[in-house]
Design a protein around this motif. Structure first.
Motif, mmCIF file in Angstrom:
data_model
loop_
_atom_site.group_PDB
_atom_site.id
_atom_site.type_symbol
_atom_site.label_atom_id
_atom_site.label_comp_id
_atom_site.label_asym_id
_atom_site.label_seq_id
_atom_site.Cartn_x
_atom_site.Cartn_y
_atom_site.Cartn_z
ATOM 1 N N UNK A 1 0.847 -1.188 0.000
ATOM 2 C CA UNK A 1 0.000 0.000 0.000
ATOM 3 C C UNK A 1 0.885 1.242 0.000
ATOM 4 N N UNK A 2 0.266 2.394 -0.196
ATOM 5 C CA UNK A 2 1.012 3.663 -0.163
ATOM 6 C C UNK A 2 0.671 4.488 1.064
ATOM 7 N N UNK A 3 -0.231 3.992 1.901
ATOM 8 C CA UNK A 3 -0.657 4.699 3.103
ATOM 9 C C UNK A 3 -0.114 3.963 4.319
ATOM 10 N N UNK A 4 0.685 4.664 5.122
ATOM 11 C CA UNK A 4 1.406 4.017 6.214
ATOM 12 C C UNK A 4 0.480 3.402 7.252
ATOM 13 N N UNK B 1 4.709 4.357 -2.050
ATOM 14 C CA UNK B 1 4.640 5.807 -2.227
ATOM 15 C C UNK B 1 5.914 6.469 -2.771
ATOM 16 N N UNK B 2 7.125 5.916 -2.570
ATOM 17 C CA UNK B 2 8.315 6.622 -3.080
ATOM 18 C C UNK B 2 8.265 6.839 -4.590
ATOM 19 N N UNK B 3 8.789 7.973 -5.050
ATOM 20 C CA UNK B 3 8.850 8.277 -6.482
ATOM 21 C C UNK B 3 9.695 7.223 -7.183
ATOM 22 N N UNK B 4 9.196 6.729 -8.317
ATOM 23 C CA UNK B 4 9.933 5.736 -9.084
ATOM 24 C C UNK B 4 9.830 4.333 -8.532
ATOM 25 N N UNK B 5 8.900 4.115 -7.608
ATOM 26 C CA UNK B 5 8.749 2.781 -7.005
ATOM 27 C C UNK B 5 8.471 1.728 -8.066
#
Length: 348
Positions: free
Chosen positions: A211-214, A232-236
């Protein structure tokens, strides 16, 4: 016709939802194969949002209509052909199936030949607008979405969508808690138990929450995830992230996002003989490309999952049993809010 409240979806504006809490009139007399249900609670599914963002006429979708397909409530009036519930019984609502086609006969009702027409489009004839004095005349509103249209205080529901909850629920608090079982929860359970078939609820050794939400990742850990991945990190790149943990790949990827990049990364992250299960709805024109030779050599599978391939009355009873045994903490996965306007941002 009784006047009540419903969340009515009208023609979307440039794919933006057009929902409003409105006065409507609902037929008080169910048909022979229908039940008048007083709705206590309704879950909110991504399908409610997706299918009210589709332009009128596309895939047969029409407006205005009442969405909602994860309802709970009480049977108030029962049609003469309905034998599974009586007036006053608590009920949990799920999807419509005809009960007569080959898929229904083989206990795959979510692949019923009437599924798309009856569940995605619904019918007219049960709900009308209730204009104030002097306003324009009333208009017919599509209802029976997934056989139920649970975004209405009172709803005419097809008998196929009704699961008698007498003996399953203990109080009205549980009625609210169990409302989403008829779609969201049974889809998740069925994706593991019926579709993936990699292991049962007690024997899975490795679970990766993505997921992208902690806060969701933290909850996944609390509920048994052995690993988590933050997208969520850019370029994941999910493929690289998974294979960094398990170089040979994983047995099964279950996608609930409908995001093309995640779907494609998930397919590449499978080990030989692995299975990609598609639940989330991707963009309407998206097509997944597969290299046939590579597919043959790896023995991978791609399979769609609709409602977890569940028989609702059986799946719901199983989930409630797991909940009672402390193995399925539904209460940790449900957030409550009262219907008000404007709706909370997370809702739409």
């Amino acid at each position: 016709m009784a006047v009540t409240k419903a969340i009515v979806a009208r023609e979307p504006r440039f794919t933006a939802l057009s929902w409003a809490l409105e006065d409507v009139t609902v037929c008080e007399e169910p048909g022979d194969d229908e039940v008048l249900v007083e709705i206590i609670a309704s879950g909110v599914c991504h399908t409610d949002i997706v299918l009210s963002a589709v332009p009128s006429g596309q895939f047969g979708i029409q407006y205005p209509k009442v969405m909602g397909h994860e309802g709970s409530g009480y049977a108030r009036k029962v049609g003469k052909n309905v034998t599974t519930v009586q007036s006053g019984d608590p009920v949990l609502l799920s999807f419509y199936s005809c009960g007569a086609c080959d898929q229904c006969a083989e206990k795959h009702p979510s692949y019923c030949h009437s599924f798309a027409m009856e569940n995605y489009i619904g019918r007219k004839g049960h709900v009308n607008s209730a204009p104030a004095a002097g306003d324009k005349k009333e208009e017919e509103i599509y209802s029976r979405f997934f056989g139920q249209s649970s975004f209405c205080r009172y709803s005419i529901v097809d008998k196929a969508s009704v699961v008698n909850a007498k003996g399953l629920v203990r109080n009205e608090e549980e009625m609210r808690l169990f409302a989403p079982l008829g779609c969201g929860f049974q889809t998740g359970m069925g994706a593991i138990d019926n579709i993936a078939q990699t292991a049962n609820i007690r024997k899975i050794k490795t679970i990766i929450g993505v997921d992208r939400i902690s806060s969701r990742l933290q909850l996944a850990k609390q509920l048994g995830a052995t690993h988590t991945i933050d997208t969520s990190p850019v370029g994941f790149n999910m493929h690289k992230a998974i294979c960094g943990m398990f170089p040979n790949g994983v047995d099964c990827v279950i996608d609930t996002t409908g995001t093309p990049a995640i779907i494609e990364d998930g397919l590449r992250a499978l080990r030989k003989g692995g299975k990609l299960v598609l639940i989330g709805v991707p963009p309407m024109q998206y097509e997944l490309s597969v290299n046939a030779i590579q597919h043959i050599n790896t023995g991978r599978s791609v399979i769609g999952c609709l409602e977890g391939d569940c028989v609702p009355k059986d799946a719901i009873a199983t989930i409630v049993q797991w909940y009672r045994e402390g193995r399925f903490p539904i209460e940790k996965l449900v957030t409550y809010f009262e219907v008000r306007w404007p709706l909370p941002e997370f809702y739409i």
